[in-house]
Design an enzyme around this catalytic site. Structure first.
Site, short mmCIF file in Angstrom:
data_model
loop_
_atom_site.label_atom_id
_atom_site.label_comp_id
_atom_site.label_asym_id
_atom_site.label_seq_id
_atom_site.Cartn_x
_atom_site.Cartn_y
_atom_site.Cartn_z
CG ASP A 34 12.06 123.94 29.15
OD1 ASP A 34 11.76 123.45 28.17
OD2 ASP A 34 13.08 123.89 29.62
CG ASP A 59 11.45 121.75 23.81
OD1 ASP A 59 12.01 122.59 23.31
OD2 ASP A 59 12.24 121.02 24.44
CD GLU A 60 13.89 126.36 25.48
OE1 GLU A 60 13.90 127.14 26.55
OE2 GLU A 60 14.82 125.69 25.10
#
Length: 356
Positions: free
Chosen positions: A8, A102-103
């Site tokens: 993350d 983003d993860e």
């Protein structure tokens, strides 16, 4: 038994802006519109110290943090960095399941580097992300998705946390219910009223009890209370829809209130669509009334739904299909479906090994 990593990125949008503009480093930054009806898409950790969070109205963010700096989103820049990071993941495994820009989940039970330790892989990935993008990432390592996702949040930002098979059950028992991935604020509040404060409390309920109180989700709650999550990391996840909704503390009782809230939900939905590079051809409006009766209305068009004006026009049309006068509304939601990247899911093999 699998070895799963959840990566993350830390305050991703805001961190990219601070990286690309050194004048923003160390300052409270919010990515999103600064208008009266604007919504925060992401906040730097400096802004989070003041209580600023994603999906928060910009007006409220400015009250909480008077010195906050609003930055217009640059989604193309975020997508470019996201691809850099994803390419790093693929150096270790093809079993990468992106959740957003983003993860992502990574299954490294077997991996391209023949590295026996998932922890060492996670550390190496974090180091490479920092070297190649000048951004920090947090990682969670464990035996399944639920535990890995939960672990990645323990030492944020720029940290990692390992939940071993032997520690999994004890960790879940002490975990506050509000920190369970998949249990939202409304459900957490309901559980607290039932006396469920942590995983140990949740574990006291039978599966039948939880299903009777929470529907099908009760089966999921029963399993995660025991640290059980059998979902595989699926590189080609099937996403049928993408949406945003809000449950209100006070029922909406007027059309202007209704439209103002739909405006905010639209901004959140657009942000999620941009973040996941998603657009669709069907918009669905979801309305739940004070007595918990629920209706949905949908409209399909031939063009891609990809901007705020299209969504506004469509939900205003859908609002005209039912009587909005003298009603009390407790929840509103908008979602897009018939998406541009509905991919087929492929079967994935597993090998059993364990060395965290």
């Amino acid at each position: 038994m699998r070895k799963i990593i959840h990566i993350d990125m830390d305050a991703f949008y805001a961190s990219v802006e601070q990286r690309d503009n050194p004048e923003l480093k160390g300052k409270a930054v919010a990515v999103g519109g600064s208008s009266r009806r604007g919504v925060v898409a992401a906040a730097s950790y400096e802004a989070r110290k003041f209580g600023v969070r994603s999906a928060m109205p910009s007006k409220l963010a400015a009250v909480k943090c008077p010195n906050i700096i609003f930055i217009k989103p640059r989604f193309e820049a975020y997508k470019e960095v996201s691809q850099q990071i994803r390419n790093i993941f693929y150096d270790y495994t093809d079993l990468v399941e992106p959740l957003s820009l983003d993860e992502a989940y990574l299954d490294v039970t077997t991996n391209k580097k023949d590295m026996p330790s998932a922890t060492l892989i996670a550390q190496e990935i974090r180091k490479r992300i920092l070297e190649e993008t000048q951004l920090t990432a947090s990682a969670g390592i464990s035996i399944n998705k639920f535990l890995a996702k939960t672990a990645s949040d323990v030492n944020k930002p720029n940290g990692f946390f390992l939940i071993t098979p032997d520690d999994a059950e004890k960790f879940v028992e002490t975990l506050p219910i509000a920190r369970f991935f998949g249990i939202g604020k409304v459900t957490a509040d309901k559980m607290k009223r039932m006396g469920i404060q942590n995983g140990a409390d949740l574990k006291k309920y039978t599966e039948a009890d939880l299903v009777s109180r929470f529907g099908k989700a009760g089966r999921y709650y029963y399993r995660i209370a025991r640290g059980i999550d059998e979902r595989e990391v699926t590189p080609n996840r099937i996403r049928k829809s993408l949406g945003a909704e809000n449950t209100f503390e006070d029922d909406l009782t007027s059309v202007p209130e209704l439209k103002e809230q739909l405006k905010k939900i639209t901004e959140i939905l657009i942000g999620r669509m941009e973040k996941s590079d998603t657009k669709g051809k069907t918009l669905t409006l979801k309305v739940k009334f004070h007595d918990f009766q629920q209706i949905t209305r949908s409209k399909t068009i031939t063009k891609w739904i990809e901007n705020e004006d299209q969504i506004t026009s469509l939900y205003e049309e859908l609002l005209g299909t039912f009587d909005t006068g003298d009603v009390k509304i407790r929840l509103l939601g908008l979602s897009v479906s018939n998406l541009n990247h509905e991919l087929k899911e492929e079967p994935i093999g597993q090998q059993l090994t364990l060395d965290f």
